[in-house]
Write a protein that holds these residues in place. Structure first.
Motif, PDB file in Angstrom:
ATOM      1  N   GLY A 102       0.851  -1.192   0.000  1.00 42.10           N
ATOM      2  CA  GLY A 102       0.000   0.000   0.000  1.00 42.10           C
ATOM      3  C   GLY A 102       0.877   1.228   0.000  1.00 42.10           C
ATOM      4  O   GLY A 102       1.346   1.669  -1.035  1.00 42.10           O
ATOM      5  N   CYS A 103       1.173   1.752   1.200  1.00 41.06           N
ATOM      6  CA  CYS A 103       1.942   2.996   1.293  1.00 41.06           C
ATOM      7  C   CYS A 103       3.401   2.777   0.922  1.00 41.06           C
ATOM      8  O   CYS A 103       4.079   3.691   0.527  1.00 41.06           O
ATOM      9  CB  CYS A 103       1.853   3.532   2.711  1.00 41.06           C
ATOM     10  SG  CYS A 103       2.652   2.466   3.924  1.00 41.06           S
ATOM     11  N   ARG A 104       3.930   1.586   1.090  1.00 42.79           N
ATOM     12  CA  ARG A 104       5.325   1.222   0.827  1.00 42.79           C
ATOM     13  C   ARG A 104       6.291   1.984   1.734  1.00 42.79           C
ATOM     14  O   ARG A 104       7.437   2.210   1.379  1.00 42.79           O
ATOM     15  CB  ARG A 104       5.686   1.449  -0.651  1.00 42.79           C
ATOM     16  CG  ARG A 104       4.737   0.748  -1.598  1.00 42.79           C
ATOM     17  CD  ARG A 104       5.004   1.078  -3.030  1.00 42.79           C
ATOM     18  NE  ARG A 104       6.140   0.337  -3.561  1.00 42.79           N
ATOM     19  CZ  ARG A 104       6.083  -0.912  -4.009  1.00 42.79           C
ATOM     20  NH1 ARG A 104       4.947  -1.578  -3.981  1.00 42.79           N
ATOM     21  NH2 ARG A 104       7.150  -1.505  -4.468  1.00 42.79           N
ATOM     22  N   MET A 105       5.825   2.426   2.881  1.00 44.04           N
ATOM     23  CA  MET A 105       6.695   3.173   3.794  1.00 44.04           C
ATOM     24  C   MET A 105       6.386   2.900   5.253  1.00 44.04           C
ATOM     25  O   MET A 105       6.739   3.674   6.119  1.00 44.04           O
ATOM     26  CB  MET A 105       6.589   4.657   3.494  1.00 44.04           C
ATOM     27  CG  MET A 105       5.184   5.169   3.491  1.00 44.04           C
ATOM     28  SD  MET A 105       5.084   6.820   2.811  1.00 44.04           S
ATOM     29  CE  MET A 105       5.506   7.736   4.258  1.00 44.04           C
ATOM     30  N   GLY A 106       5.707   1.819   5.549  1.00 42.22           N
ATOM     31  CA  GLY A 106       5.571   1.405   6.944  1.00 42.22           C
ATOM     32  C   GLY A 106       4.389   1.965   7.698  1.00 42.22           C
ATOM     33  O   GLY A 106       4.350   1.838   8.917  1.00 42.22           O
ATOM     34  N   ILE A 107       3.413   2.574   6.992  1.00 42.40           N
ATOM     35  CA  ILE A 107       2.307   3.133   7.776  1.00 42.40           C
ATOM     36  C   ILE A 107       0.986   2.377   7.646  1.00 42.40           C
ATOM     37  O   ILE A 107       0.150   2.474   8.520  1.00 42.40           O
ATOM     38  CB  ILE A 107       2.061   4.640   7.490  1.00 42.40           C
ATOM     39  CG1 ILE A 107       1.778   4.894   6.022  1.00 42.40           C
ATOM     40  CG2 ILE A 107       3.202   5.490   7.971  1.00 42.40           C
ATOM     41  CD1 ILE A 107       1.363   6.336   5.740  1.00 42.40           C
ATOM     42  N   CYS A 108       0.771   1.647   6.557  1.00 41.72           N
ATOM     43  CA  CYS A 108      -0.594   1.137   6.336  1.00 41.72           C
ATOM     44  C   CYS A 108      -0.766  -0.346   6.697  1.00 41.72           C
ATOM     45  O   CYS A 108      -1.878  -0.841   6.763  1.00 41.72           O
ATOM     46  CB  CYS A 108      -1.011   1.361   4.888  1.00 41.72           C
ATOM     47  SG  CYS A 108      -0.214   0.231   3.725  1.00 41.72           S
ATOM     48  N   PHE A 109       0.316  -1.080   6.904  1.00 42.08           N
ATOM     49  CA  PHE A 109       0.286  -2.503   7.284  1.00 42.08           C
ATOM     50  C   PHE A 109      -0.385  -3.393   6.233  1.00 42.08           C
ATOM     51  O   PHE A 109      -0.885  -4.455   6.552  1.00 42.08           O
ATOM     52  CB  PHE A 109      -0.386  -2.694   8.651  1.00 42.08           C
ATOM     53  CG  PHE A 109       0.390  -2.044   9.763  1.00 42.08           C
ATOM     54  CD1 PHE A 109       1.434  -2.710  10.373  1.00 42.08           C
ATOM     55  CD2 PHE A 109       0.122  -0.749  10.154  1.00 42.08           C
ATOM     56  CE1 PHE A 109       2.179  -2.109  11.355  1.00 42.08           C
ATOM     57  CE2 PHE A 109       0.862  -0.120  11.132  1.00 42.08           C
ATOM     58  CZ  PHE A 109       1.904  -0.802  11.748  1.00 42.08           C
ATOM     59  N   SER A 110      -0.408  -2.950   4.966  1.00 46.47           N
ATOM     60  CA  SER A 110      -0.993  -3.783   3.909  1.00 46.47           C
ATOM     61  C   SER A 110      -0.050  -4.898   3.489  1.00 46.47           C
ATOM     62  O   SER A 110      -0.465  -5.831   2.826  1.00 46.47           O
ATOM     63  CB  SER A 110      -1.261  -2.955   2.657  1.00 46.47           C
ATOM     64  OG  SER A 110      -2.000  -1.840   2.958  1.00 46.47           O
ATOM     65  N   CYS A 111       1.234  -4.751   3.812  1.00 46.76           N
ATOM     66  CA  CYS A 111       2.243  -5.620   3.204  1.00 46.76           C
ATOM     67  C   CYS A 111       2.679  -6.751   4.124  1.00 46.76           C
ATOM     68  O   CYS A 111       3.656  -7.419   3.832  1.00 46.76           O
ATOM     69  CB  CYS A 111       3.450  -4.771   2.826  1.00 46.76           C
ATOM     70  SG  CYS A 111       4.213  -4.010   4.269  1.00 46.76           S
ATOM     71  N   ILE A 112       1.979  -6.955   5.236  1.00 51.43           N
ATOM     72  CA  ILE A 112       2.510  -7.912   6.205  1.00 51.43           C
ATOM     73  C   ILE A 112       2.323  -9.366   5.751  1.00 51.43           C
ATOM     74  O   ILE A 112       1.303  -9.731   5.183  1.00 51.43           O
ATOM     75  CB  ILE A 112       1.926  -7.733   7.620  1.00 51.43           C
ATOM     76  CG1 ILE A 112       0.412  -7.730   7.596  1.00 51.43           C
ATOM     77  CG2 ILE A 112       2.461  -6.519   8.302  1.00 51.43           C
ATOM     78  CD1 ILE A 112      -0.177  -7.774   8.995  1.00 51.43           C
TER      79      ILE A 112
ATOM     80  N   VAL B 203       5.569  -9.764   9.422  1.00 53.32           N
ATOM     81  CA  VAL B 203       6.660  -8.932   8.928  1.00 53.32           C
ATOM     82  C   VAL B 203       6.114  -7.901   7.945  1.00 53.32           C
ATOM     83  O   VAL B 203       5.417  -8.245   6.996  1.00 53.32           O
ATOM     84  CB  VAL B 203       7.702  -9.829   8.207  1.00 53.32           C
ATOM     85  CG1 VAL B 203       8.737  -8.987   7.490  1.00 53.32           C
ATOM     86  CG2 VAL B 203       8.365 -10.761   9.204  1.00 53.32           C
ATOM     87  N   GLN B 204       6.440  -6.632   8.181  1.00 47.02           N
ATOM     88  CA  GLN B 204       6.059  -5.561   7.251  1.00 47.02           C
ATOM     89  C   GLN B 204       7.110  -5.531   6.138  1.00 47.02           C
ATOM     90  O   GLN B 204       8.191  -4.950   6.311  1.00 47.02           O
ATOM     91  CB  GLN B 204       6.075  -4.219   7.980  1.00 47.02           C
ATOM     92  CG  GLN B 204       4.735  -3.708   8.410  1.00 47.02           C
ATOM     93  CD  GLN B 204       4.894  -2.439   9.222  1.00 47.02           C
ATOM     94  OE1 GLN B 204       5.452  -2.479  10.317  1.00 47.02           O
ATOM     95  NE2 GLN B 204       4.410  -1.339   8.700  1.00 47.02           N
ATOM     96  N   THR B 205       6.805  -6.137   5.002  1.00 46.02           N
ATOM     97  CA  THR B 205       7.858  -6.361   4.001  1.00 46.02           C
ATOM     98  C   THR B 205       8.416  -5.075   3.390  1.00 46.02           C
ATOM     99  O   THR B 205       9.519  -5.073   2.879  1.00 46.02           O
ATOM    100  CB  THR B 205       7.349  -7.268   2.863  1.00 46.02           C
ATOM    101  OG1 THR B 205       6.226  -6.626   2.238  1.00 46.02           O
ATOM    102  CG2 THR B 205       6.948  -8.636   3.370  1.00 46.02           C
ATOM    103  N   CYS B 206       7.665  -3.962   3.446  1.00 40.00           N
ATOM    104  CA  CYS B 206       8.161  -2.728   2.798  1.00 40.00           C
ATOM    105  C   CYS B 206       9.262  -2.050   3.597  1.00 40.00           C
ATOM    106  O   CYS B 206       9.973  -1.210   3.060  1.00 40.00           O
ATOM    107  CB  CYS B 206       7.015  -1.757   2.526  1.00 40.00           C
ATOM    108  SG  CYS B 206       6.352  -0.967   4.001  1.00 40.00           S
ATOM    109  N   ILE B 207       9.384  -2.371   4.874  1.00 41.75           N
ATOM    110  CA  ILE B 207      10.420  -1.712   5.694  1.00 41.75           C
ATOM    111  C   ILE B 207      11.346  -2.747   6.323  1.00 41.75           C
ATOM    112  O   ILE B 207      11.994  -2.492   7.322  1.00 41.75           O
ATOM    113  CB  ILE B 207       9.785  -0.828   6.798  1.00 41.75           C
ATOM    114  CG1 ILE B 207       8.676  -1.587   7.531  1.00 41.75           C
ATOM    115  CG2 ILE B 207       9.279   0.481   6.229  1.00 41.75           C
ATOM    116  CD1 ILE B 207       8.371  -1.039   8.885  1.00 41.75           C
TER     117      ILE B 207
HETATM  118  S1  FES Z   1       2.978  -1.150   2.363  1.00 41.68           S
HETATM  119 FE1  FES Z   1       2.140   0.101   3.934  1.00 41.68          FE
HETATM  120  S2  FES Z   1       3.130  -0.690   5.710  1.00 41.68           S
HETATM  121 FE2  FES Z   1       4.079  -1.744   4.105  1.00 41.68          FE
END
Ligand code: FES
Ligand SMILES: Cc1cc2nc3c(=O)[nH]c(=O)nc-3n(C[C@H](O)[C@H](O)[C@H](O)COP(=O)(O)OP(=O)(O)OC[C@H]3O[C@@H](n4cnc5c(N)ncnc54)[C@H](O)[C@@H]3O)c2cc1C
Length: 339
Positions: free
Chosen positions: A283-293, A317-321
């Motif tokens: 989602g955000c690709r920066m650690g805020i939305c938790f879509s990537c866990i 695991v939040q893969t974007c960060i």
């Molecule tokens: S893509 Fe949003 S927290 Fe990882």
């Protein structure tokens, strides 16, 4: 009646047929149809999107996650909603990055009639209720978008100071609307240099008494956090760009489902997986939305922001960060559910 329809259409549900006729009908998968495309600048375009029935609206300043298919692959990105609260259609205003995959697609290759996936609006960069008597907005580049949603919602609020920066006059998104607002200063940075927050004392002497909203590049946000210091409680920030990454990671081999991917020290698991062709949620690709866990099955991983190595089987695991450190294995199930 509905039961009779279900019996007639089984194994598919009536909704499945209705979704084929009208993709906006679905209540299980929120979609939107692009009903308007408006060029704002050479690089920025506003898309007006008619959402499906399940859309519950947004508060000024919030963002929406949008799923678009580029070359047959679904990508999710986050965009602030630029329209006022309460409108039936939603708008996003996207500024294309020179090498941006999704932003370039949305700006240059998304005609009226295109269908996109949507999620409900989210985010806490919103106006307090009741609306404060004095407001200050400091924005740069595409950072004007959530603030424009606020300005459009506020209408003729008597005391809003807006300080907006863009490289040149031709780069100013919503230029006419900003020019028409009293209390607005637009700065062309190639001519007059970047805004130094020390200038606030002259541009907006009572800035400490105002509820402040700042959105723009990471440098502006970091400077604002420092500048507000003890007045920090009045400062609201929205970040579009990822946090600074720690350096010196070893990298390693990460298994996504049954695919082994070599991840170098500086890359996130999300970037490395996508590069290798693995479909991953984001989602955000920066650690805020938790879509990537994704759940960790075994091994350990590295937090790219702090450098900390962590992980036990079952951890999310939040893969974007997160980066690699040696070998690790991630379960892919939530990624499939997200498609
Ligand atoms: S893509 Fe949003 S927290 Fe990882
Ligand atoms: C809460 C939130 C709200 C946002 N609202 C808007 C908005 O209203 N309008 C808008 O245009 N964008 C907005 N963004 C940024 C947007 O989500 C995408 O990051 C941006 O469009 C780039 O995506 P891309 O696929 O084109 O770039 P990618 O192909 O993913 O990346 C291309 C390159 O650009 C870098 N990059 C990625 N994102 C950014 C960025 N934001 N700034 C600078 N470099 C970047 C990457 O590291 C990479 O090197 C928002 C982001 C967040 C988190």
């Amino acid at each position: 009646m509905f039961k009779a329809l279900v019996a007639l259409t089984t194994p598919l549900l009536p909704e499945d047929y209705l979704s084929l006729v009208d993709p906006l009908w679905s209540t299980t998968e929120l979609r939107g149809r692009v009903v308007g495309v408006r060029r704002e600048t050479d690089r920025a375009t506003t898309l007006t999107i008619r959402p499906g029935r399940a859309w519950t609206g947004h508060r000024a300043g919030q963002y929406v996650r949008i799923g678009v298919d580029v070359a047959g692959v679904r990508h999710w990105r986050t965009y602030s909603l630029s329209g006022p609260e309460g409108e039936a259609d939603l708008t996003i205003t996207v500024q294309a990055l020179p090498d941006g995959l999704v932003s370039r697609h949305l700006v240059d290759a998304t005609p009226v009639g295109s269908i996109v996936r949507l999620e409900q609006a989210a985010g806490d960069f919103v106006l307090p209720s009741p609306v404060p008597a004095k407001l200050l907005m400091v924005t740069a580049g595409s950072g004007i978008t959530p603030v424009m949603s606020m300005l459009r919602t506020l209408g003729a609020h008597p005391d809003v100071v807006v300080l907006h920066s863009a490289p040149t006059a031709a780069d100013v998104i919503f230029a006419d609307e900003l020019a028409a607002r009293p209390g607005t200063v637009v700065r062309h940075t190639t001519e007059h240099g970047r805004l130094d927050l020390a200038e606030l004392d002259a541009l907006c002497p009572d800035w400490r008494d105002r509820e402040a909203f700042v959105c723009g590049p990471a440098g502006l946000l970091d400077a604002a956090e420092e500048h507000w210091g003890e007045a920090r409680a009045r400062l609201h920030l929205e970040r579009f760009t990822p946090p600074v990454r720690s350096t010196g990671g070893a990298g390693g081999t990460v298994t996504f489902g049954d695919r082994d991917v070599e991840v170098d020290g500086g890359a996130s698991l999300l970037e490395a997986g996508e590069e290798a062709g693995v479909l991953l949620p984001s989602g955000c690709r920066m650690g805020i939305c938790f879509s990537c866990i994704l759940p960790l099955r075994d091994g350990q991983v590295r937090d790219l922001r702090t450098g900390e190595i962590h992980g036990e089987p079952g951890d999310m695991v939040q893969t974007c960060i997160t980066g690699a450190t040696g070998t690790a294995r991630l379960d892919l199930r939530p990624a499939e559910e997200n498609r």
